[in-house]
Design a protein around this motif. Structure first.
Motif, mmCIF file in Angstrom:
data_model
loop_
_atom_site.group_PDB
_atom_site.id
_atom_site.type_symbol
_atom_site.label_atom_id
_atom_site.label_comp_id
_atom_site.label_asym_id
_atom_site.label_seq_id
_atom_site.Cartn_x
_atom_site.Cartn_y
_atom_site.Cartn_z
ATOM 1 N N TYR A 393 0.843 -1.204 0.000
ATOM 2 C CA TYR A 393 0.000 0.000 0.000
ATOM 3 C C TYR A 393 0.879 1.256 0.000
ATOM 4 O O TYR A 393 0.664 2.183 -0.786
ATOM 5 N N LEU A 394 1.882 1.258 0.866
ATOM 6 C CA LEU A 394 2.758 2.436 0.950
ATOM 7 C C LEU A 394 3.562 2.623 -0.334
ATOM 8 O O LEU A 394 3.759 3.744 -0.805
ATOM 9 N N ARG A 395 4.007 1.519 -0.909
ATOM 10 C CA ARG A 395 4.805 1.630 -2.134
ATOM 11 C C ARG A 395 3.930 2.090 -3.291
ATOM 12 O O ARG A 395 4.370 2.871 -4.139
ATOM 13 N N ALA A 396 2.697 1.624 -3.306
ATOM 14 C CA ALA A 396 1.776 2.055 -4.359
ATOM 15 C C ALA A 396 1.467 3.544 -4.239
ATOM 16 O O ALA A 396 0.958 4.158 -5.175
ATOM 17 N N ARG A 397 1.773 4.121 -3.082
ATOM 18 C CA ARG A 397 1.578 5.562 -2.893
ATOM 19 C C ARG A 397 2.870 6.334 -3.105
ATOM 20 O O ARG A 397 2.964 7.511 -2.766
ATOM 21 N N GLY A 398 3.909 5.629 -3.562
ATOM 22 C CA GLY A 398 5.124 6.342 -3.958
ATOM 23 C C GLY A 398 6.296 6.228 -3.013
ATOM 24 O O GLY A 398 7.350 6.817 -3.252
ATOM 25 N N LEU A 399 6.155 5.489 -1.917
ATOM 26 C CA LEU A 399 7.287 5.371 -0.997
ATOM 27 C C LEU A 399 8.232 4.258 -1.463
ATOM 28 O O LEU A 399 7.810 3.120 -1.611
ATOM 29 N N PRO A 400 9.514 4.585 -1.650
ATOM 30 C CA PRO A 400 10.475 3.537 -1.980
ATOM 31 C C PRO A 400 10.534 2.507 -0.849
ATOM 32 O O PRO A 400 10.166 2.808 0.292
ATOM 33 N N GLU A 401 11.004 1.307 -1.185
ATOM 34 C CA GLU A 401 10.940 0.183 -0.249
ATOM 35 C C GLU A 401 11.469 0.511 1.153
ATOM 36 O O GLU A 401 10.804 0.275 2.153
ATOM 37 N N ARG A 402 12.691 1.070 1.199
ATOM 38 C CA ARG A 402 13.289 1.352 2.509
ATOM 39 C C ARG A 402 12.470 2.373 3.308
ATOM 40 O O ARG A 402 12.338 2.271 4.515
ATOM 41 N N GLU A 403 11.944 3.369 2.583
ATOM 42 C CA GLU A 403 11.140 4.382 3.279
ATOM 43 C C GLU A 403 9.836 3.795 3.796
ATOM 44 O O GLU A 403 9.359 4.155 4.876
ATOM 45 N N ALA A 404 9.253 2.907 2.992
ATOM 46 C CA ALA A 404 8.018 2.261 3.425
ATOM 47 C C ALA A 404 8.281 1.411 4.659
ATOM 48 O O ALA A 404 7.527 1.446 5.632
ATOM 49 N N GLN A 405 9.399 0.688 4.627
ATOM 50 C CA GLN A 405 9.764 -0.112 5.800
ATOM 51 C C GLN A 405 9.980 0.791 7.013
ATOM 52 O O GLN A 405 9.502 0.496 8.109
ATOM 53 N N ALA A 406 10.701 1.884 6.785
ATOM 54 C CA ALA A 406 11.013 2.793 7.897
ATOM 55 C C ALA A 406 9.732 3.320 8.539
ATOM 56 O O ALA A 406 9.624 3.393 9.762
ATOM 57 N N LEU A 407 8.752 3.645 7.708
ATOM 58 C CA LEU A 407 7.497 4.189 8.243
ATOM 59 C C LEU A 407 6.779 3.142 9.098
ATOM 60 O O LEU A 407 6.246 3.457 10.164
ATOM 61 N N LEU A 408 6.812 1.898 8.648
ATOM 62 C CA LEU A 408 6.141 0.839 9.411
ATOM 63 C C LEU A 408 6.900 0.493 10.693
ATOM 64 O O LEU A 408 6.294 0.198 11.725
ATOM 65 N N ILE A 409 8.232 0.564 10.620
ATOM 66 C CA ILE A 409 9.027 0.308 11.832
ATOM 67 C C ILE A 409 8.761 1.425 12.847
ATOM 68 O O ILE A 409 8.571 1.183 14.037
ATOM 69 N N GLN A 410 8.735 2.650 12.319
ATOM 70 C CA GLN A 410 8.432 3.793 13.175
ATOM 71 C C GLN A 410 7.093 3.619 13.874
ATOM 72 O O GLN A 410 6.949 3.920 15.056
ATOM 73 N N ALA A 411 6.107 3.140 13.118
ATOM 74 C CA ALA A 411 4.784 2.942 13.697
ATOM 75 C C ALA A 411 4.834 1.869 14.774
ATOM 76 O O ALA A 411 4.223 1.997 15.833
ATOM 77 N N PHE A 412 5.616 0.830 14.506
ATOM 78 C CA PHE A 412 5.734 -0.295 15.441
ATOM 79 C C PHE A 412 6.346 0.158 16.775
ATOM 80 O O PHE A 412 5.847 -0.170 17.844
ATOM 81 N N VAL A 413 7.432 0.923 16.693
ATOM 82 C CA VAL A 413 8.048 1.378 17.946
ATOM 83 C C VAL A 413 7.328 2.613 18.498
ATOM 84 O O VAL A 413 7.392 2.890 19.685
ATOM 85 N N GLY A 414 6.640 3.319 17.594
ATOM 86 C CA GLY A 414 5.949 4.548 18.003
ATOM 87 C C GLY A 414 4.924 4.307 19.092
ATOM 88 O O GLY A 414 4.785 5.103 20.014
#
Lengths: 441, 249
Positions: A393-414
């Motif tokens: 979903y995030l990649r389909a919205r334009g986030l490159p793989e690493r950035e998409a991962q980073a956003l989800l990791i951030q959410a996880f620890v957030g």
């Protein structure tokens, strides 16, 4: 102060350094005797290894092999390097107390007039001149754990903080352990934090390294008592150098209706072990604890927590998260004991591990020992990779793989970081997590 | 030049071929409806265009403004102007909608070599669009789609479509799970985005949606390929005759 460790046998190598260090260890008489007993206990056991159940995932004999000699007292070079490191790790609005290579550094600390009801002394001061009862309390730790015993024997310095009954300390305290050694060495600190009845305070502990610091071992032990109706917010951030060992413990006692909100994050150190014991000594107390490991490479981070429900009507919540990349290894051992009298205990424990690589490892060991019959206790664990559907979903919205991962990791620890009540502390932790993610990208 | 050209596309999932030689050409400004029974491969087509993993293209090609879309990562496709409005938008707890929107928009702009939006410009734009779609501001502070109703999730998709300004919008079963009022709001949002440069591919099982979003072309898909193409009246015929005639073929 360069002790050459010719002997490979761990016990004897340390023994040399203990003998050598003895003159530098504060306290005499009964204090010295407590140290001697503790050291004997350590020598008998040696470094813990995997055949000892509590240490089965963290075999210090294999990982560490030996205890390094005691670090020299920091010279001006070490202190100025430490000062530079503080710039990155300082937290605005806090009162800073700094230990460099295990020695309190008054010039780097904020010793200005404190709020009423607040007192800080160094461990050295208390062991040399303080009253016997406090000295006894400081070194009374359980010698059955070899690493705590070693800390008792070797503790060079630390801070002794006392907050009087009814004192609401607005300014958070930030105890910063800076390693700045020029040769491989070990530093041993022990601190005490006593929060009086109806008082409240925020304590932050950081473990950091100055730039260019050699491999080192940081051994710390913290003793905390939270009085009746008192509230402690506690933050612990391990950002040690990636060659470092951080072996630490905490012994926390909670009075009636006390509240402890604790958050820990480990992103540094090659090998770290944190072993908090939380004892409910008065009814109606509550503990919320959140832990986060952000580890990569070959890092090894172990949290071994013991929640001792000794009295009725107390609640504990443990949520432990790990983000594990490369070949890193995260360990969470959570033991909850509900003693026979501790009816109406409400204890829950949850571990969640996010594996970012096929070789990442997470070990979770819950242990519940329940001797009362009217309690609510539970534990759960999840382990998995990042959710593919969210990533797409995030990649389909334009986030490159690493950035998409980073956003989800951030959410996880957030979710864990959200538990930090103080805004500037929360921002500080978010920035630390961000640094980890950026280093990964 | 055509905006999207799907040529003789063959797609497998594991051992099963889902699309057997599907072709479709979409020009700028056009609205195409793709209708068909369940399992005809409509959603597969939308997923393959967007770059969802798990599909194996065994033949044919997809060109987007003449460029090979299948060679691009999903995020590159998004930056080039391909937008898929999901049938089931996912919930992402812990990622605030506003933060997500800004990160995604700026990632796309960065990939195109454009400057990032300033915070005030971004906020202004989000406010305008969300107001027209009847999306309350506090919804944007929540985690992406977390606790949103079906209608809110679809409106959030259209909000993104409006913000990112894609040149090709693929709407996958936008009407599923929506009541009439929610459907009207969503369709109004989509219609507001129709333009001479922007094309839309509307995938739907029912004709109802096409009363609100009126297509230029209607394609009927069955068993993995387009079996019939016509104007908007084809949708009405299907409503009467059903899909059975194509499935039996």
């Amino acid at each position: 102060m360069n002790v050459v460790l010719a002997k490979t046998d761990t016990g004897r190598a340390v023994s040399t350094s203990f003998a050598f260090a003895r003159e530098r260890l504060p306290g005499s008489g009964k204090v010295a005797e407590q140290r001697r007993q503790a050291f004997e206990a350590f020598e008998r056991a040696g470094l813990p290894h995997r055949r000892i159940e509590d240490w089965k995932y963290t075999d210090l004999r294999a990982l560490m092999r030996e205890v390094l000699p005691l670090a020299a007292s920091p010279d001006t070079t070490a202190l100025s390097r430490a000062e530079a490191a503080l710039k990155l790790h300082a937290i605005e609005g806090t009162r800073r107390l700094v230990l460099v290579d295990g020695v309190f550094a008054p010039k780097l600390s904020d010793l200005g007039k404190g709020e009423k009801g607040f007192s800080v002394r160094t461990l050295r001061e208390v062991l040399e001149t303080g009253d016997g009862a406090l000295q006894g309390e400081l070194l009374a730790s359980d010698n059955s754990d070899p690493m705590i015993a070693l800390n008792t024997a070797m503790a060079t310095d630390g801070v002794v903080i006392e907050i009087a009954n009814g004192t609401v300390l607005e300014q958070p305290l930030h105890v910063v352990h800076v390693a700045s050694v020029g040769t491989p060495a070990a530093m041993f600190t022990r601190s005490l934090f006593r929060l009086g009845r109806d008082a409240s305070a925020t304590l932050v502990e950081s473990f950091v390294a100055a730039e260019g610091t050699e491999a080192y071992q940081a051994y710390d032990s913290l003793i905390v008592s939270v009085g009746d109706n008192a509230r402690l917010d506690h933050l612990r951030l391990v950002e040690d150098g990636l060659d470092a060992f951080n072996i630490a413990s905490a012994a926390v006692t909670l009075g009636a209706h006390a509240q402890l909100n604790t958050f820990g994050m480990v992103s540094g150190a090659s090998v770290s072990r944190y072993q908090p014991t939380i004892v409910f000594a008065g009814e109606g107390a509550r503990v919320d604890t959140n832990g986060v490991n952000l580890i990569k490479g070959r890092q090894h981070a172990d949290t071994t927590m013991f929640m001792d429900h000794a009295v009725p009507h107390c609640a504990s919540r443990e949520v432990f998260r790990a983000v594990i990349d490369d070949r890193a290894h995260s360990v969470f051992q959570g033991r909850i004991v509900v003693r026979p009298d501790a009816q109406k205990t409400d204890a829950k424990m949850m571990t969640r591990a996010l594996l970012l690589s096929d070789e990442a490892e997470a070990d979770n060991k819950p242990e519940l020992e329940i001797f009362a019959d009217d309690v609510t206790c539970g534990h759960g664990a999840t382990t998995g990779a990042l959710d593919e559907s969210l990533l797409f979903y995030l990649r389909a919205r334009g986030l490159p793989e690493r950035e998409a991962q980073a956003l989800l990791i951030q959410a996880f620890v957030g979710e864990a970081i959200e538990s930090i009540a103080n805004d500037s502390l929360r921002e500080h932790v978010i920035a630390a997590a961000q640094r980890w993610l950026e280093a990964r990208a | 030049m055509a905006l999207l050209e799907v040529k003789d596309l063959q797609v497998r999932v594991e051992d099963r071929e889902i699309l057997h030689g599907l072709s479709l050409t979409v020009n700028p400004g056009e609205v195409h409806a793709i209708m068909g029974p369940n399992g005809s491969g409509k959603s597969t087509l939308s997923h393959v265009i967007a770059g969802k993993p798990g599909y194996e293209v065994t033949g044919g090609q997809i060109l987007f403004r003449g460029e090979d879309l299948l060679e691009m990562e999903p995020d590159e496709r998004a930056a080039k102007g391909v937008f898929l409005a999901f049938q089931y938008p996912v919930e992402i707890p812990g990622v605030a909608t506003m933060n997500f929107l800004r990160t995604a928009l700026n990632a796309q702009r960065k990939a195109r070599g454009e400057s990032e939006y300033s915070t005030p410009d971004f906020l202004k734009k989000v406010r305008e669009v969300s107001k027209s779609l009847n999306i309350p501001q506090d919804m944007l502070k929540r985690g992406v789609n977390v606790g949103f109703s079906g209608g809110e999730k679809k409106r959030n998709e259209i909000l993104q479509m409006a913000l990112f300004e894609p040149s090709l919008c693929i709407l996958d079963e936008m009407d599923s799970g929506l009541d009439i009022d929610a459907l009207r709001i969503a369709a109004d949002g989509v219609n507001a985005l129709r333009s001479l440069e922007r094309a839309m591919v509307v995938i739907t099982h029912y004709q109802r949606l096409l009363n609100y979003i009126v297509p230029d072309y209607v394609h009927v898909m069955a068993k993995g390929s387009v079996v019939k193409t016509g104007g908007k009246e084809l949708a009405l015929q299907l409503e009467e005759s059903g899909y059975a005639q194509f499935e039996d073929a």
